[in-house]
Enzyme design. Structure first.
Site, mmCIF file in Angstrom:
data_model
loop_
_atom_site.group_PDB
_atom_site.id
_atom_site.type_symbol
_atom_site.label_atom_id
_atom_site.label_comp_id
_atom_site.label_asym_id
_atom_site.label_seq_id
_atom_site.Cartn_x
_atom_site.Cartn_y
_atom_site.Cartn_z
ATOM 1 N NE ARG A 86 -36.062 -2.052 20.154
ATOM 2 C CZ ARG A 86 -36.197 -1.005 19.338
ATOM 3 N NH1 ARG A 86 -36.796 -1.145 18.176
ATOM 4 N NH2 ARG A 86 -35.747 0.182 19.695
ATOM 5 C CD GLU A 102 -25.486 10.255 12.221
ATOM 6 O OE1 GLU A 102 -24.887 11.274 12.633
ATOM 7 O OE2 GLU A 102 -26.650 10.265 11.773
ATOM 8 C CG ASP A 127 -16.505 1.446 4.053
ATOM 9 O OD1 ASP A 127 -15.919 2.534 4.128
ATOM 10 O OD2 ASP A 127 -17.685 1.302 4.385
ATOM 11 C CG ASN A 128 -9.967 -1.218 3.046
ATOM 12 O OD1 ASN A 128 -10.431 -1.559 1.974
ATOM 13 N ND2 ASN A 128 -9.059 -0.274 3.148
ATOM 14 C CG HIS A 157 0.773 -1.199 6.297
ATOM 15 N ND1 HIS A 157 -0.203 -2.124 6.584
ATOM 16 C CD2 HIS A 157 1.947 -1.876 6.353
ATOM 17 C CE1 HIS A 157 0.342 -3.306 6.796
ATOM 18 N NE2 HIS A 157 1.652 -3.180 6.668
ATOM 19 C CE LYS A 165 -4.536 3.204 5.890
ATOM 20 N NZ LYS A 165 -3.571 2.193 6.314
ATOM 21 C CG HIS A 176 -3.295 2.900 10.620
ATOM 22 N ND1 HIS A 176 -3.848 1.718 10.172
ATOM 23 C CD2 HIS A 176 -3.890 3.183 11.798
ATOM 24 C CE1 HIS A 176 -4.753 1.319 11.054
ATOM 25 N NE2 HIS A 176 -4.793 2.186 12.048
ATOM 26 C CE1 TYR A 204 -7.771 0.268 5.900
ATOM 27 C CE2 TYR A 204 -8.298 -1.512 7.426
ATOM 28 C CZ TYR A 204 -7.615 -1.038 6.320
ATOM 29 O OH TYR A 204 -6.778 -1.879 5.643
ATOM 30 C CE LYS A 207 3.310 -4.382 2.543
ATOM 31 N NZ LYS A 207 1.992 -3.945 2.121
ATOM 32 C CG ASP A 208 3.419 -5.723 7.954
ATOM 33 O OD1 ASP A 208 3.527 -5.100 6.872
ATOM 34 O OD2 ASP A 208 2.345 -5.802 8.567
#
Length: 189
Positions: free
Chosen positions: A23, A28, A47-48, A62, A72, A119, A132, A169-170
């Protein structure tokens, strides 16, 4: 859940179990009690979820400064990434060192990146989705970053600089040696 150590003691790899049959599967992926028993007493507030259309998308490096520093817990739902955590705690014995881990839908690993670390990640496949959990809310005034391809960090992103896909930006973040907004190392053991 199995918890693996990395070259930097505060960064952990979490390996949830998957239980599957014809199925599908059940897993978890986070349990406060299990992680607390392993020494990770975490309080997630947000949560992102990020979607990356192409392979070679680089996001990072970042971090957020105190009092809005974020830890994170990162995992990949679809695709694969090279995930990176860089120790930016001034005075730490591992300052400027990093942990690099491949996270994918196949290996089902997660990376715990504590506050005090920058990160970032690079997508290895198109249509990669990453989620994350974070321990504090996003705060633009505390948001900082370090140039992804800083030569002093010597990170193997699995992509050449010419092929990396970055945000505007980065592209203009400072090198670690030029960054004045970092963390102070506090001995916890």
């Amino acid at each position: 859940m199995q918890i693996e150590e990395t070259a930097i003691a505060d960064v952990k790899i979490l390996c949830p179990k998957k239980f599957g049959d014809d199925r599908g599967f059940f897993s978890e992926v986070w349990n406060a009690r299990t992680l607390k028993d392993a020494g990770l007493d975490l309080d997630f507030v947000q949560d992102n979820h990020a979607y990356n259309a192409e392979a070679g998308v680089v996001r990072g490096l970042h971090y957020q400064l105190a009092p809005k520093a974020q830890g994170k817990l990162v995992r990949v739902l679809r695709g694969a990434v090279v995930d990176v955590a860089v120790d930016i705690r001034v005075g730490s014995p591992t300052f400027g060192q990093h942990v690099t881990v491949e996270l994918s839908e196949e290996n089902w690993r997660q990376l715990w990146v504590p506050a005090g670390f920058a990160h970032g990640y690079c997508t290895l496949k198109p249509d990669t989705e990453i989620v994350y959990k974070v321990t504090d809310y996003y705060s633009p005034e505390h948001d900082c970053g370090i140039f992804w391809n800083d030569p002093d960090l010597n990170i193997n992103w699995s992509i050449s600089a010419e092929k990396a896909i970055l945000s505007e930006k980065d592209k203009i973040l400072p090198l670690l040696k030029d960054q004045t907004r970092l963390f102070e190392f506090k001995e916890t053991r």
